[in-house]
Design a protein around this motif. Structure first.
Motif, PDB file in Angstrom:
ATOM      1  N   THR B 335       0.730  -1.122  -0.043  1.00 39.22           N
ATOM      2  CA  THR B 335      -0.030  -0.036   0.166  1.00 39.22           C
ATOM      3  C   THR B 335       0.797   1.263  -0.061  1.00 39.22           C
ATOM      4  OG1 THR B 335      -1.602  -1.171   1.068  1.00 39.22           O
ATOM      5  CG2 THR B 335      -1.519   1.118   1.074  1.00 39.22           C
ATOM      6  N   THR B 336       0.430   2.244  -1.013  1.00 40.18           N
ATOM      7  CA  THR B 336       1.592   3.181  -1.365  1.00 40.18           C
ATOM      8  C   THR B 336       1.359   4.363  -0.752  1.00 40.18           C
ATOM      9  OG1 THR B 336       0.467   3.713  -3.216  1.00 40.18           O
ATOM     10  CG2 THR B 336       2.237   1.959  -3.289  1.00 40.18           C
ATOM     11  N   LYS B 337       2.120   5.412  -0.553  1.00 40.77           N
ATOM     12  CA  LYS B 337       2.202   6.709  -0.149  1.00 40.77           C
ATOM     13  C   LYS B 337       2.910   7.442  -1.437  1.00 40.77           C
ATOM     14  CE  LYS B 337       0.954   6.457   4.369  1.00 40.77           C
ATOM     15  NZ  LYS B 337       0.584   7.575   5.429  1.00 40.77           N
ATOM     16  N   SER B 338       2.973   8.751  -1.223  1.00 44.26           N
ATOM     17  CA  SER B 338       3.393   9.638  -2.417  1.00 44.26           C
ATOM     18  C   SER B 338       4.422  10.973  -1.755  1.00 44.26           C
ATOM     19  CB  SER B 338       2.302  10.288  -2.891  1.00 44.26           C
ATOM     20  OG  SER B 338       1.743  11.333  -2.184  1.00 44.26           O
ATOM     21  N   THR B 339       4.703  11.476  -2.410  1.00 40.92           N
ATOM     22  CA  THR B 339       5.826  12.783  -2.073  1.00 40.92           C
ATOM     23  C   THR B 339       4.986  13.959  -1.146  1.00 40.92           C
ATOM     24  OG1 THR B 339       5.482  13.488  -4.320  1.00 40.92           O
ATOM     25  CG2 THR B 339       7.518  12.356  -3.849  1.00 40.92           C
ATOM     26  N   HIS B 340       3.752  13.702  -1.549  1.00 44.97           N
ATOM     27  CA  HIS B 340       2.754  14.815  -0.646  1.00 44.97           C
ATOM     28  C   HIS B 340       2.589  14.350   0.778  1.00 44.97           C
ATOM     29  CE1 HIS B 340       0.902  17.441  -4.292  1.00 44.97           C
ATOM     30  NE2 HIS B 340       2.380  17.360  -4.289  1.00 44.97           N
ATOM     31  N   GLU B 341       3.075  13.249   1.197  1.00 44.44           N
ATOM     32  CA  GLU B 341       2.675  12.508   2.412  1.00 44.44           C
ATOM     33  C   GLU B 341       2.686  13.732   3.634  1.00 44.44           C
ATOM     34  OE1 GLU B 341       0.916  10.189   2.915  1.00 44.44           O
ATOM     35  OE2 GLU B 341       0.801  10.437   4.886  1.00 44.44           O
TER      36      GLU B 341
END
Lengths: 146, 498
Positions: B335-341
């Motif tokens: 389950t992924t996140k992003s550079t905006h986290e």
């Protein structure tokens, strides 16, 4: 120079407690008397706690993006409850999505908060701001009674 | 807020036993009457719809394929206030992000069953032309509208609704055609509520699991999943695994035979790989010991769930490394996140980029495993030695009934969760990161972790304190909350600058 009573908590349906708990620990260490309401705190509960404890400031945290909805009318609630002068801070990830901070800050200052803090604010910065604001208020009060 | 919810009217004493069919029928009728869209739920129509979908849109089948082919799937999170925005988001995550599983995250009002507030947020978002909710108001849209989300993409979809009140959202989401549902009794009660008791959290999720079992009885296998990330803040693997085992047993008792397990990444490669293997192993061990021989338990690894750095380049490294950790650990899904986290909810484009970064990292690490490596085998044994005494004591306290045992174990602090907002959690346990980057216990609270294991934890933390020339104290645990979010100048200063 401290000893003022502060209310802390995470507003609305937001469960992000970690930063708020660390902030509360730091404020206590700095000499303030802290009433920590914890996560998932309705706006009314902040006001109730402020009245009960004759608090000097309310520090609202919000991390989940819906703070903008939860904080609508917060200053009015304070005034209705007779808390005309209480210092109001808000901080966290206050809106949904990435927006330039000055615009977000403006939105919350317009809502009646005295200060708004962006993500990643250090606890020291909050202590410093509180100390400065309380000193300014004492100064004003001093001048009023020469 | 959860205190304003109607009290649970169930008068039967708590037990892990499956809810009887006739009792469940009454519970469902009452539940569906709580909001107008509840009337749209027709389980036989829903079952027919699920069966009409091709297998590749059914998450249970897709997860079984991933495990059989030893593949690590990618899945983002994502939810916005209006259905038009949500369709756009899901299409971008599908086409630009190449997501294998598509998400629909619900907003926090929906999660707390404040459907009137969700309605207001939905309407204000429509007016403002931007999402003012942090997710999709599933219940307000109902079954018929939400099915448009299923029909707009050619991938399986999962409901992500961080809540201990899943009953109505699950009915609507599953009837709409979502084939996965994330959430469990212990994990979500301790991480998303303040006042709700463990008992009521268990009851709410027994409903969810019983509903999934009802679909199974009618020939539709769903992917139920445990949210093992808990409070997302420095959760040592053994605590996550304890909750995985207990929630899996609770679900199996209700009739669930497909139960995904999740683990938030610690960011130490050896610890994460060990956690994934031991989680699968111990869940199976306890399921089989209780007579559940045929429960499928794929493991999902989650990108770092703690505080993220402000710098998007640092975030990109965390995203990629998270793909590596999942692949090396042998997870079936990440389950992924992003550079905006660090700033909150990402745009669709940035979310899709997080998926592709992760996918590339999974590809690069696809053949690498740690089996046989000494430190890896040592870490697995350490985790086993932490999990077993806690689970065994919990089952003993319930005289074999896992529901009763869990309630009593929380009361006694035998199970404890770091940084929980819930007042029924003792909250004495305190993890910290050690000199080698492992998450260890600074304080175990009242959990029955053996003394020699604790000595090992204390010693490894003492080494960090010595290296950094600070006392071994609670401050180290607090600092560990922020470690990963620090700017690079602090984390990795140039060794050449004095």
């Amino acid at each position: 120079m401290t000893g003022e009573t502060l209310i802390t908590g995470v507003i609305g349906s937001d469960t992000h407690i970690v930063g708020n708990r660390i902030l509360s620990m730091a404020l206590e260490k700095a000499g303030f008397s802290v009433i920590a309401l914890g996560a998932l705190t309705p706006a009314d509960d902040f006001i109730k706690a402020a009245i009960e404890t004759d608090a000097d400031a309310i520090l609202v945290s919000s991390l989940y993006g819906q703070g903008e909805l939860d904080c609508q009318g917060f200053r009015d609630l304070c005034i209705e409850a007779g808390l005309n002068e209480i210092l109001l801070y808000v901080g966290g990830n206050l809106v949904v999505g990435k927006h330039p901070w000055p615009g977000v800050e403006r939105r919350f200052l317009d809502m009646g908060f005295d200060r708004a803090f962006p993500p990643a604010t250090r606890t020291d910065d909050v202590v410093e701001a509180l100390t400065r604001d309380f000193e300014a208020r004492r100064g004003r009060a001093g001048k009023a009674e020469p | 807020m959860d205190t304003t919810l109607p009290p649970d009217r169930s008068t039967t004493p708590l037990s892990a036993a499956q809810i009887p069919e006739d009792e469940f029928r009454v519970m469902r009728r009452e539940n569906l009457a709580r909001w107008p869209t509840g009337a749209e739920v027709d389980i036989d129509e829903a079952v027919a719809f699920h069966k009409s979908m091709p297998p590749h849109k059914q998450l249970a089948w897709v997860m079984r394929q991933a495990v059989a082919q030893k593949k690590c799937l990618t899945q983002p999170r994502g939810g916005v206030a209006t259905i038009e925005m949500q369709k756009d988001l899901m299409r971008v995550l599908d086409q630009d992000g190449l997501a294998d599983i598509l998400p629909t995250t619900t907003d926090s009002y929906t999660r707390n069953e404040q459907f009137s507030a969700a309605q207001k947020g939905l309407e204000e978002s429509q007016k403002a032309g931007r999402s003012m909710l942090n997710g999709y108001p599933m219940v307000n849209y109902g079954v018929r509208r939400s099915r448009e989300l299923i029909e707009c993409v050619d991938k399986p979809a999962i409901v992500l609704s961080g809540t201990a009140h899943p009953k109505l959202t699950a009915e609507i989401g599953l009837a709409a055609g979502f084939s996965g549902y994330l959430g469990s009794a212990i994990a979500y009660t301790v991480s998303y509520t303040k006042d709700l008791s463990i008992e009521l959290g268990i009851r709410n999720h027994q409903y969810l699991d019983r509903l999934a079992a009802l679909y199974a009885e009618k020939g539709v296998e769903l992917h139920r999943r445990h949210p093992g990330f808990l409070t997302g803040t420095n959760i040592p693997p053994s605590i996550a695994i304890v909750t995985c085992v207990l929630d899996a047993l609770l679900a199996a008792n209700q009739g669930v035979r497909h139960y995904g397990l999740e683990l938030g990444q610690t960011l130490h490669m050896v610890q994460d790989a060990a956690a994934i293997q031991v989680c699968r192993e111990l869940c199976q061990e306890y399921l089989v010991a209780q007579g559940f021989n045929n429960v499928f338990t794929p493991v999902t690894s989650l990108h770092w769930m703690g505080a993220w750095p402000q710098d998007e380049a640092q975030c990109a490294a965390l995203v990629c490394y998270g793909g590596t950790l999942a692949a090396v650990g042998g997870a079936a899904n990440v389950t992924t996140k992003s550079t905006h986290e660090a700033i909150g909810i990402p745009t669709a484009k940035v979310n899709a980029e997080g998926l592709r970064m992760t996918r590339m990292a999974v590809y690069l690490a696809r053949h690498i495993r740690l089996d046989g490596f000494d430190e890896f085998e040592r870490e697995k044994e350490l985790i086993r030695r932490e999990v077993r005494p806690i689970v065994n004591k919990t089952l003993e306290m319930g005289d074999g009934d896992v529901a009763i045992g869990a309630v009593r174990a929380f009361e006694a602090g035998v199970i404890d969760i770091p940084w929980s907002p819930n007042r029924h959690v003792r909250g004495k346990v305190m993890p910290a990161r050690d000199a080698d980057g492992y998450l260890r216990y600074f304080e175990k609270g009242d959990m029955p972790i053996p003394d020699d294991v604790m000595d090992f934890h204390t010693e490894s933390l003492r080494r960090r304190a010595e290296q950094e020339n600070v006392p071994l104290s609670l401050d180290l645990a607090v600092q560990s909350v922020f470690d990963i979010a620090e700017p690079l100048k602090r984390l990795q200063p140039s060794p050449l600058v004095v």
